[in-house]
Motif scaffolding. Structure first.
Motif, PDB file in Angstrom:
ATOM      1  N   MET A  91      26.529 -20.680   0.880  1.00  0.00           N
ATOM      2  CA  MET A  91      25.327 -20.130   1.514  1.00  0.00           C
ATOM      3  C   MET A  91      25.438 -18.632   1.684  1.00  0.00           C
ATOM      4  N   ALA A  92      26.621 -18.139   2.011  1.00  0.00           N
ATOM      5  CA  ALA A  92      26.817 -16.696   2.139  1.00  0.00           C
ATOM      6  C   ALA A  92      26.641 -15.993   0.796  1.00  0.00           C
ATOM      7  N   ILE A  93      27.143 -16.598  -0.265  1.00  0.00           N
ATOM      8  CA  ILE A  93      26.985 -16.018  -1.607  1.00  0.00           C
ATOM      9  C   ILE A  93      25.511 -15.989  -1.998  1.00  0.00           C
ATOM     10  N   TYR A  94      24.806 -17.100  -1.746  1.00  0.00           N
ATOM     11  CA  TYR A  94      23.386 -17.141  -2.089  1.00  0.00           C
ATOM     12  C   TYR A  94      22.587 -16.113  -1.293  1.00  0.00           C
ATOM     13  N   CYS A  95      22.840 -16.027   0.006  1.00  0.00           N
ATOM     14  CA  CYS A  95      22.081 -15.083   0.841  1.00  0.00           C
ATOM     15  C   CYS A  95      22.357 -13.637   0.444  1.00  0.00           C
ATOM     16  N   ARG A 100      20.476  -8.881  -2.222  1.00  0.00           N
ATOM     17  CA  ARG A 100      20.765  -7.816  -3.195  1.00  0.00           C
ATOM     18  C   ARG A 100      19.652  -7.717  -4.240  1.00  0.00           C
ATOM     19  N   LEU A 101      19.169  -8.855  -4.718  1.00  0.00           N
ATOM     20  CA  LEU A 101      18.099  -8.876  -5.715  1.00  0.00           C
ATOM     21  C   LEU A 101      16.706  -8.797  -5.098  1.00  0.00           C
ATOM     22  N   ARG A 102      16.636  -8.858  -3.768  1.00  0.00           N
ATOM     23  CA  ARG A 102      15.374  -8.809  -3.007  1.00  0.00           C
ATOM     24  C   ARG A 102      14.409  -9.904  -3.470  1.00  0.00           C
ATOM     25  N   LEU A 103      14.940 -11.114  -3.575  1.00  0.00           N
ATOM     26  CA  LEU A 103      14.142 -12.233  -4.092  1.00  0.00           C
ATOM     27  C   LEU A 103      13.037 -12.666  -3.133  1.00  0.00           C
ATOM     28  N   CYS A 131      13.416  -4.903  -7.224  1.00  0.00           N
ATOM     29  CA  CYS A 131      14.801  -5.006  -7.678  1.00  0.00           C
ATOM     30  C   CYS A 131      15.329  -3.694  -8.223  1.00  0.00           C
ATOM     31  N   PHE A 132      14.433  -2.857  -8.705  1.00  0.00           N
ATOM     32  CA  PHE A 132      14.891  -1.644  -9.370  1.00  0.00           C
ATOM     33  C   PHE A 132      15.129  -0.508  -8.390  1.00  0.00           C
ATOM     34  N   ARG A 133      14.607  -0.622  -7.195  1.00  0.00           N
ATOM     35  CA  ARG A 133      14.806   0.417  -6.209  1.00  0.00           C
ATOM     36  C   ARG A 133      15.947   0.027  -5.289  1.00  0.00           C
ATOM     37  N   GLY A 134      16.775   0.953  -4.974  1.00  0.00           N
ATOM     38  CA  GLY A 134      17.812   0.697  -3.997  1.00  0.00           C
ATOM     39  C   GLY A 134      19.132   0.213  -4.554  1.00  0.00           C
ATOM     40  N   TRP A 135      19.308   0.226  -5.873  1.00  0.00           N
ATOM     41  CA  TRP A 135      20.585  -0.223  -6.426  1.00  0.00           C
ATOM     42  C   TRP A 135      21.696   0.763  -6.122  1.00  0.00           C
TER      43      TRP A 135
END
Length: 143
Positions: A91-95, A100-103, A131-135
Protein backbone atom coordinates in the motif's frame (compact mmCIF):
# COMPACT_ATOMS: atom_id res chain seq x y z
CA UNK A 1 -23.29 28.88 -18.76
CA UNK A 2 -25.28 25.65 -18.55
CA UNK A 3 -25.30 23.20 -21.46
CA UNK A 4 -28.37 21.92 -23.26
CA UNK A 5 -29.87 18.60 -22.14
CA UNK A 6 -28.43 16.48 -24.99
CA UNK A 7 -25.06 18.15 -24.84
CA UNK A 8 -24.99 17.67 -21.07
CA UNK A 9 -25.82 13.98 -21.51
CA UNK A 10 -23.04 13.50 -24.07
CA UNK A 11 -20.49 15.31 -21.89
CA UNK A 12 -21.64 13.34 -18.85
CA UNK A 13 -21.01 10.09 -20.70
CA UNK A 14 -17.58 11.35 -21.78
CA UNK A 15 -16.59 12.41 -18.26
CA UNK A 16 -17.96 9.16 -16.80
CA UNK A 17 -15.97 7.14 -19.35
CA UNK A 18 -12.79 9.06 -18.62
CA UNK A 19 -13.23 8.69 -14.85
CA UNK A 20 -13.96 4.98 -15.28
CA UNK A 21 -10.80 4.49 -17.33
CA UNK A 22 -8.73 6.34 -14.73
CA UNK A 23 -10.31 4.21 -11.99
CA UNK A 24 -9.53 0.99 -13.89
CA UNK A 25 -5.96 2.17 -14.51
CA UNK A 26 -5.53 2.83 -10.77
CA UNK A 27 -7.07 -0.54 -9.93
CA UNK A 28 -4.82 -2.37 -12.39
CA UNK A 29 -1.73 -0.61 -11.03
CA UNK A 30 -2.72 -1.47 -7.46
CA UNK A 31 -3.41 -5.10 -8.43
CA UNK A 32 -0.01 -5.49 -10.12
CA UNK A 33 1.85 -3.95 -7.18
CA UNK A 34 0.00 -6.11 -4.64
CA UNK A 35 0.63 -9.29 -6.65
CA UNK A 36 4.34 -8.55 -6.95
CA UNK A 37 4.81 -7.61 -3.29
CA UNK A 38 2.65 -10.43 -1.92
CA UNK A 39 4.21 -13.10 -4.15
CA UNK A 40 6.38 -14.55 -1.32
CA UNK A 41 3.32 -14.97 0.89
CA UNK A 42 1.32 -16.55 -1.92
CA UNK A 43 4.08 -19.06 -2.68
CA UNK A 44 4.69 -20.01 0.97
CA UNK A 45 1.00 -20.50 1.77
CA UNK A 46 0.44 -22.41 -1.48
CA UNK A 47 3.20 -24.92 -0.75
CA UNK A 48 2.04 -25.21 2.86
CA UNK A 49 -1.50 -26.08 1.84
CA UNK A 50 -0.41 -28.28 -1.06
CA UNK A 51 1.78 -30.56 1.06
CA UNK A 52 -0.32 -30.81 4.24
CA UNK A 53 -2.01 -34.21 4.60
CA UNK A 54 -5.26 -32.73 5.96
CA UNK A 55 -5.72 -30.36 3.03
CA UNK A 56 -4.47 -31.48 -0.40
CA UNK A 57 -1.64 -33.92 0.30
CA UNK A 58 0.05 -33.72 -3.06
CA UNK A 59 2.04 -36.66 -4.39
CA UNK A 60 4.87 -34.38 -5.52
CA UNK A 61 8.41 -35.47 -4.69
CA UNK A 62 9.22 -32.40 -2.59
CA UNK A 63 6.10 -33.00 -0.47
CA UNK A 64 7.22 -36.54 0.35
CA UNK A 65 10.93 -35.87 0.87
CA UNK A 66 11.11 -32.34 2.31
CA UNK A 67 7.76 -31.23 3.76
CA UNK A 68 5.83 -33.19 6.35
CA UNK A 69 2.70 -32.02 8.20
CA UNK A 70 4.63 -30.01 10.79
CA UNK A 71 6.71 -28.13 8.22
CA UNK A 72 3.62 -27.55 6.07
CA UNK A 73 1.82 -26.07 9.08
CA UNK A 74 4.85 -23.89 9.75
CA UNK A 75 4.78 -22.64 6.16
CA UNK A 76 1.09 -21.78 6.41
CA UNK A 77 1.59 -19.90 9.68
CA UNK A 78 4.68 -18.10 8.35
CA UNK A 79 2.82 -17.06 5.22
CA UNK A 80 -0.01 -15.52 7.17
CA UNK A 81 2.39 -13.80 9.59
CA UNK A 82 4.41 -12.11 6.84
CA UNK A 83 1.25 -11.08 5.00
CA UNK A 84 0.48 -8.07 7.21
CA UNK A 85 3.77 -6.21 6.78
CA UNK A 86 3.79 -6.97 3.06
CA UNK A 87 0.28 -5.54 2.66
CA UNK A 88 1.43 -2.35 4.39
CA UNK A 89 4.52 -2.20 2.15
CA UNK A 90 2.43 -2.76 -0.98
CA UNK A 91 0.00 0.00 0.00
CA UNK A 92 2.87 2.38 0.72
CA UNK A 93 4.43 1.62 -2.67
CA UNK A 94 1.11 2.16 -4.45
CA UNK A 95 0.37 5.43 -2.62
CA UNK A 96 3.83 6.84 -3.27
CA UNK A 97 3.65 5.87 -6.95
CA UNK A 98 0.15 7.34 -7.31
CA UNK A 99 1.29 10.54 -5.64
CA UNK A 100 4.43 10.70 -7.77
CA UNK A 101 2.46 10.20 -11.00
CA UNK A 102 -0.42 12.38 -9.70
CA UNK A 103 -2.95 9.75 -10.73
CA UNK A 104 -5.74 11.09 -8.54
CA UNK A 105 -5.66 14.41 -10.40
CA UNK A 106 -6.83 12.60 -13.54
CA UNK A 107 -10.39 12.35 -12.21
CA UNK A 108 -12.54 15.05 -13.78
CA UNK A 109 -15.37 16.84 -11.96
CA UNK A 110 -18.88 16.40 -13.32
CA UNK A 111 -19.28 20.17 -13.47
CA UNK A 112 -17.26 19.83 -16.68
CA UNK A 113 -20.29 18.15 -18.24
CA UNK A 114 -22.89 20.56 -16.90
CA UNK A 115 -21.30 23.94 -17.60
CA UNK A 116 -19.47 25.36 -20.62
CA UNK A 117 -16.06 26.92 -20.17
CA UNK A 118 -14.89 24.69 -17.30
CA UNK A 119 -11.29 23.77 -18.02
CA UNK A 120 -9.96 20.25 -17.77
CA UNK A 121 -8.14 19.75 -14.49
CA UNK A 122 -5.07 18.26 -16.17
CA UNK A 123 -4.85 21.19 -18.57
CA UNK A 124 -4.44 23.63 -15.69
CA UNK A 125 -1.76 21.45 -14.11
CA UNK A 126 0.55 21.69 -17.11
CA UNK A 127 0.07 18.37 -18.88
CA UNK A 128 -1.92 15.20 -18.97
CA UNK A 129 -2.80 14.49 -15.32
CA UNK A 130 -0.11 16.93 -14.20
CA UNK A 131 2.52 14.25 -14.65
CA UNK A 132 4.90 16.43 -16.59
CA UNK A 133 5.06 19.22 -14.05
CA UNK A 134 6.96 18.82 -10.85
CA UNK A 135 9.34 16.01 -11.77
CA UNK A 136 12.33 18.13 -10.84
CA UNK A 137 10.95 19.48 -7.58
CA UNK A 138 12.49 18.30 -4.35
CA UNK A 139 9.77 17.17 -1.96
CA UNK A 140 10.79 16.14 1.54
CA UNK A 141 8.40 14.73 4.09
CA UNK A 142 8.77 13.11 7.47
CA UNK A 143 7.27 9.66 7.68
Amino acid sequence: EPRSAWCCLAWTLLVFTMNSLVFLMNLLLMFVIFIIVLLPTIVVVYFGFQCHSQVLHSAARYCKSILDDNSSSALIILGFIIMSPLIVAAMAIYCSLARRLRLFLCFQPYSRAVYRGVKWRWYEEGGLCGCFRGWNTQVKAWV
